[in-house]
Design an enzyme around this catalytic site. Sequence first.
Site, PDB file in Angstrom:
ATOM      1  CD  GLU A 141      -3.073  -1.077   2.169  1.00 52.61           C
ATOM      2  OE1 GLU A 141      -2.851  -0.455   3.218  1.00 52.61           O
ATOM      3  OE2 GLU A 141      -4.149  -1.652   1.942  1.00 52.61           O
ATOM      4  CD  GLU A 165      -3.755  -6.259   2.436  1.00 50.51           C
ATOM      5  OE1 GLU A 165      -4.603  -5.625   3.101  1.00 50.51           O
ATOM      6  OE2 GLU A 165      -2.534  -6.039   2.513  1.00 50.51           O
TER       7      GLU A 165
HETATM    8  C1  BG6 Z   1      -4.369  -3.120   4.654  1.00 44.67           C
HETATM    9  C2  BG6 Z   1      -3.020  -3.566   5.138  1.00 44.67           C
HETATM   10  O1  BG6 Z   1      -4.442  -1.763   4.788  1.00 44.67           O
HETATM   11  O2  BG6 Z   1      -5.498  -3.482   5.343  1.00 44.67           O
HETATM   12  C3  BG6 Z   1      -3.039  -4.687   6.166  1.00 44.67           C
HETATM   13  O3  BG6 Z   1      -2.140  -3.871   4.091  1.00 44.67           O
HETATM   14  C4  BG6 Z   1      -4.207  -4.477   7.098  1.00 44.67           C
HETATM   15  O4  BG6 Z   1      -1.808  -4.732   6.807  1.00 44.67           O
HETATM   16  C5  BG6 Z   1      -5.490  -4.531   6.293  1.00 44.67           C
HETATM   17  O5  BG6 Z   1      -4.237  -5.354   8.163  1.00 44.67           O
HETATM   18  C6  BG6 Z   1      -6.755  -4.392   7.111  1.00 44.67           C
HETATM   19  O6  BG6 Z   1      -6.667  -3.296   7.951  1.00 44.67           O
HETATM   20  P1  BG6 Z   1      -6.892  -3.429   9.513  1.00 44.67           P
HETATM   21  O7  BG6 Z   1      -6.597  -2.093  10.054  1.00 44.67           O
HETATM   22  O8  BG6 Z   1      -8.294  -3.846   9.687  1.00 44.67           O
HETATM   23  O9  BG6 Z   1      -5.932  -4.449   9.985  1.00 44.67           O
END
Ligand code: BG6
Length: 463
Positions: free
Chosen positions: A172, A361
Amino acid sequence: MKQFPTDFLWGGAIAANQVEGAWREDGKGISTSDVQPQGIFGEVDERKTDRFSLKDIAIDFYHRYPEDIALFSEMGFGILRVSIAWTRIFPKGDESTPCEAGLAYYDKLFDELAKHGIKAMVTLSHYEMPWHLVTEYGGWSNREVIAFFERYAKVVFKRYAEKVKWWLTFNEINMSLHAPLTGVGLRAGCRESDVYQAIHHQLVASALAVRACHLIIPDAKIGNMLLGGLVYPLSCQPNDVLATLQENRKWLFFGDVQCRGAYPGYMLRYFRDQGIDVVITEEDKHILKQTVDFISFSYYMTGCVTADEALNKQSRGNILNMVPNPHLSASEWGWQIDPVGLRTLLNVLWDRYRKPLFIVENGLGAKDCPDEQGQLNDDYRINYMNDHLVQVREAIEDGVEVLGYTSWGPIDLISASKAEISKRYGFIYVDRHDDGSGTLVRMKKKSFFWYQDVIRTQGACLK
Ligand code: BG6
């Protein structure tokens, strides 16, 4: 029936600082993540002793990875996205020789994946860098850090050349605009021009890593990683539409440099208008021409943009400061759920870059609790993922080249933004709680069997 391609890669994604724990084992150095016990937006605890941090043990993946990989394999994973903790390889970041114990750990991890026929996808830097590079060098604002990163990248490319054929540079990369310490090692209160200078150095480092990867592992693919922060205009008022274009360009800018190999004109204008002076040398321009092989991105939500400043101020709330969309519902953490937005985003990126895309993701953070029988019926997660995957299939029908899908957090892990484990994403439950209690025992949720079915049927069971 609409199908996913037969070579579509299914799997999951995790990050070292959110799963491994073992924060001081085998010579590991202190990272930016270690000194932020409350997450990527939290305060810095420089002494790293004052405050309890869930991340210190996390889910103990460092020791339990064989058990977890066996569960991933049972679901049918073809690929697992992990990250290497830079501080396990170069504990301070500026050493000339790497730490053998750290390298040996990832050898074992990749061997275990291979044993199960699971490919490794590796992010070189997922929300962490050596803390020493922040305190002694000023993070990525210092040009010297480029060479430290390049050295680290070359070491791991050479070491794992036979084991890892999928690489990503910075997780990101556009998140630095919102979390500068996590992204580029800059302290709170830094100026926007410092952030963009640091980002520039990181973009150069990313291009150098692409070059090194192509030379060292010619049959590997290396991509960038964007936070897919798609925003819509709150209304069709032309000023809202223009503001939305500009907001989308704030994150697409990273993709433009990494995929097209040069700074876009709109960004140079932004720098001029804001009085931002970024030093970009002729050599930098040459290096940036090394573009990525594919584009990877995360996708969780969309939001809206308005040119109305008053409305902007009162409605901003979530992590990206987006205005809520009145047509969408949200997760317990206020992240607005928008499956159709994923199809739109895939099409936007494909139309813009014509490079293969990888969704690395996507998932739903929710408070899962075992019921009286000890069952974890996470139908809400199943519905969320079903609806998103249906839209991925639609995008493929639209002609978009999608290489694969790695769901975020196939096993519960520590949240990046909140540093809590009660925000769970997994198909596998981990018995650990925000106060640090729990046995760390793993349990299969209902979604475990659902995802297993999705993979087995190549998506044919999606509704
Ligand atoms: C992304 C990141 O922003 O979202 C992850 O690459 C992160 O590291 C994921 O865990 C979800 O966000 P969060 O804050 O719910 O863990």
